[in-house]
Design a protein around this motif. Structure first.
Motif, PDB file in Angstrom:
ATOM      1  N   THR A 101      -2.382   3.374  -4.218  1.00  0.00           N
ATOM      2  CA  THR A 101      -1.265   2.647  -4.831  1.00  0.00           C
ATOM      3  C   THR A 101      -0.893   1.479  -3.933  1.00  0.00           C
ATOM      4  O   THR A 101      -0.905   1.595  -2.704  1.00  0.00           O
ATOM      5  N   LEU A 102      -0.592   0.361  -4.549  1.00  0.00           N
ATOM      6  CA  LEU A 102      -0.185  -0.848  -3.835  1.00  0.00           C
ATOM      7  C   LEU A 102       1.033  -1.421  -4.552  1.00  0.00           C
ATOM      8  O   LEU A 102       0.949  -1.789  -5.729  1.00  0.00           O
TER       9      LEU A 102
ATOM     10  N   GLN B 200       3.801  -1.950   0.202  1.00  0.00           N
ATOM     11  CA  GLN B 200       3.615  -0.558   0.607  1.00  0.00           C
ATOM     12  C   GLN B 200       2.343  -0.021  -0.035  1.00  0.00           C
ATOM     13  O   GLN B 200       2.010  -0.388  -1.172  1.00  0.00           O
ATOM     14  N   THR B 201       1.644   0.845   0.696  1.00  0.00           N
ATOM     15  CA  THR B 201       0.425   1.469   0.168  1.00  0.00           C
ATOM     16  C   THR B 201       0.492   2.974   0.378  1.00  0.00           C
ATOM     17  O   THR B 201       1.190   3.469   1.275  1.00  0.00           O
TER      18      THR B 201
ATOM     19  N   LEU C 164      -3.050  -9.532  -3.544  1.00  0.00           N
ATOM     20  CA  LEU C 164      -3.397  -8.564  -2.502  1.00  0.00           C
ATOM     21  C   LEU C 164      -4.272  -7.466  -3.093  1.00  0.00           C
ATOM     22  O   LEU C 164      -4.028  -7.011  -4.219  1.00  0.00           O
ATOM     23  N   THR C 165      -5.268  -7.058  -2.337  1.00  0.00           N
ATOM     24  CA  THR C 165      -6.161  -5.978  -2.767  1.00  0.00           C
ATOM     25  C   THR C 165      -6.208  -4.922  -1.677  1.00  0.00           C
ATOM     26  O   THR C 165      -6.525  -5.231  -0.517  1.00  0.00           O
ATOM     27  N   ALA C 166      -5.879  -3.698  -2.053  1.00  0.00           N
ATOM     28  CA  ALA C 166      -5.913  -2.564  -1.115  1.00  0.00           C
ATOM     29  C   ALA C 166      -7.152  -1.725  -1.404  1.00  0.00           C
ATOM     30  O   ALA C 166      -7.469  -1.447  -2.563  1.00  0.00           O
ATOM     31  N   ARG C 167      -7.825  -1.310  -0.350  1.00  0.00           N
ATOM     32  CA  ARG C 167      -9.049  -0.514  -0.502  1.00  0.00           C
ATOM     33  C   ARG C 167      -8.986   0.695   0.423  1.00  0.00           C
ATOM     34  O   ARG C 167      -8.698   0.564   1.619  1.00  0.00           O
TER      35      ARG C 167
ATOM     36  N   ASN D 157     -12.300   2.820  -3.202  1.00  0.00           N
ATOM     37  CA  ASN D 157     -11.447   2.587  -4.365  1.00  0.00           C
ATOM     38  C   ASN D 157     -10.462   1.458  -4.064  1.00  0.00           C
ATOM     39  O   ASN D 157      -9.966   1.350  -2.943  1.00  0.00           O
ATOM     40  N   ALA D 158     -10.154   0.647  -5.069  1.00  0.00           N
ATOM     41  CA  ALA D 158      -9.320  -0.539  -4.839  1.00  0.00           C
ATOM     42  C   ALA D 158      -8.185  -0.630  -5.857  1.00  0.00           C
ATOM     43  O   ALA D 158      -8.286  -0.125  -6.985  1.00  0.00           O
ATOM     44  N   ALA D 159      -7.112  -1.280  -5.432  1.00  0.00           N
ATOM     45  CA  ALA D 159      -5.988  -1.603  -6.306  1.00  0.00           C
ATOM     46  C   ALA D 159      -5.469  -2.985  -5.919  1.00  0.00           C
ATOM     47  O   ALA D 159      -5.576  -3.390  -4.751  1.00  0.00           O
TER      48      ALA D 159
END
Length: 208
Positions: A133-134, A154-155, A191-194, A199-201
């Protein structure tokens, strides 16, 4: 001199220096003081097994995080007979299976041969099929400002600690959870969280 029969002797045979364990076959003959040599004895087999059983785990690696099914295979081999115990998360494991459920797995194998040579292997791995989650806390989408722009986010993830989730901006730069943009002009922030499994969001905002 009278004929002597039933003479016995005990001696040690040094274990050869072997790259591989082997079975050696020995014959013994007797020689008297004047050089007469008797017929060979019956053949005796001696097993030299000085190596531990080999344990091979394929299909997974220690510390691996994957976003797909995994199929670990455990193979154990030894020159001699051996006993082995293989478990997955503490339960008996047949040696191979396709794992589909998300979770953290602990694969353990122990083996000991007939001569007491023992070995063990442990592999820990994770199946994670969900994206992290991002949440972009600031700036709000559509912001108009003549000030520097504070970016905060936040992640969270089911299996990857927050500190190990990598977040990058639209330029591919790794960014911290709070930073300031000082460059003037319109920007479409993305922004991309991995997570560790790949897995990415994504989350973003446009501002001027």
């Amino acid at each position: 001199a009278p004929l002597q029969s039933g003479v016995t002797n005990t001696f040690l045979v040094d274990a050869p220096s072997l790259a591989l364990d082997s079975t050696f076959y020995y014959l013994v003959t007797g020689v008297d003081l004047v050089g007469n040599e008797g017929a060979p004895s019956n053949q005796a087999a001696v097993v030299f097994d000085v190596h531990v059983p080999t344990i091979m785990v394929i299909g997974v690696t220690n510390g691996q995080s994957a976003n797909a099914n995994l199929a670990p295979v455990v193979t154990i081999a030894d020159f001699s007979q051996f006993t082995a115990t293989v478990t997955l998360n503490g339960q008996p494991f047949a040696g191979s299976a396709t794992l589909t459920l998300p979770g953290t797995y602990f694969l353990s194998a122990q083996a000991a041969d007939a001569f007491g040579n023992a070995s063990s292997a442990t592999v820990s791995f994770t199946i994670d099929k969900s994206s992290p989650t991002l949440v972009l806390l600031s700036p709000p989408n559509g912001l108009l400002t003549n000030q520097n722009v504070l970016v905060t986010y936040q992640t969270a993830d089911d299996f990857t600690p927050a500190g190990q989730i990598v977040v990058k901006d639209e330029f591919g730069s790794v960014v911290p959870s709070s930073y300031t943009i000082t460059v003037e002009g319109a920007r479409n922030l993305t922004l991309t969280a991995r997570d560790l499994a790949g897995n990415a969001a994504s989350a973003g905002a446009a501002f001027i």
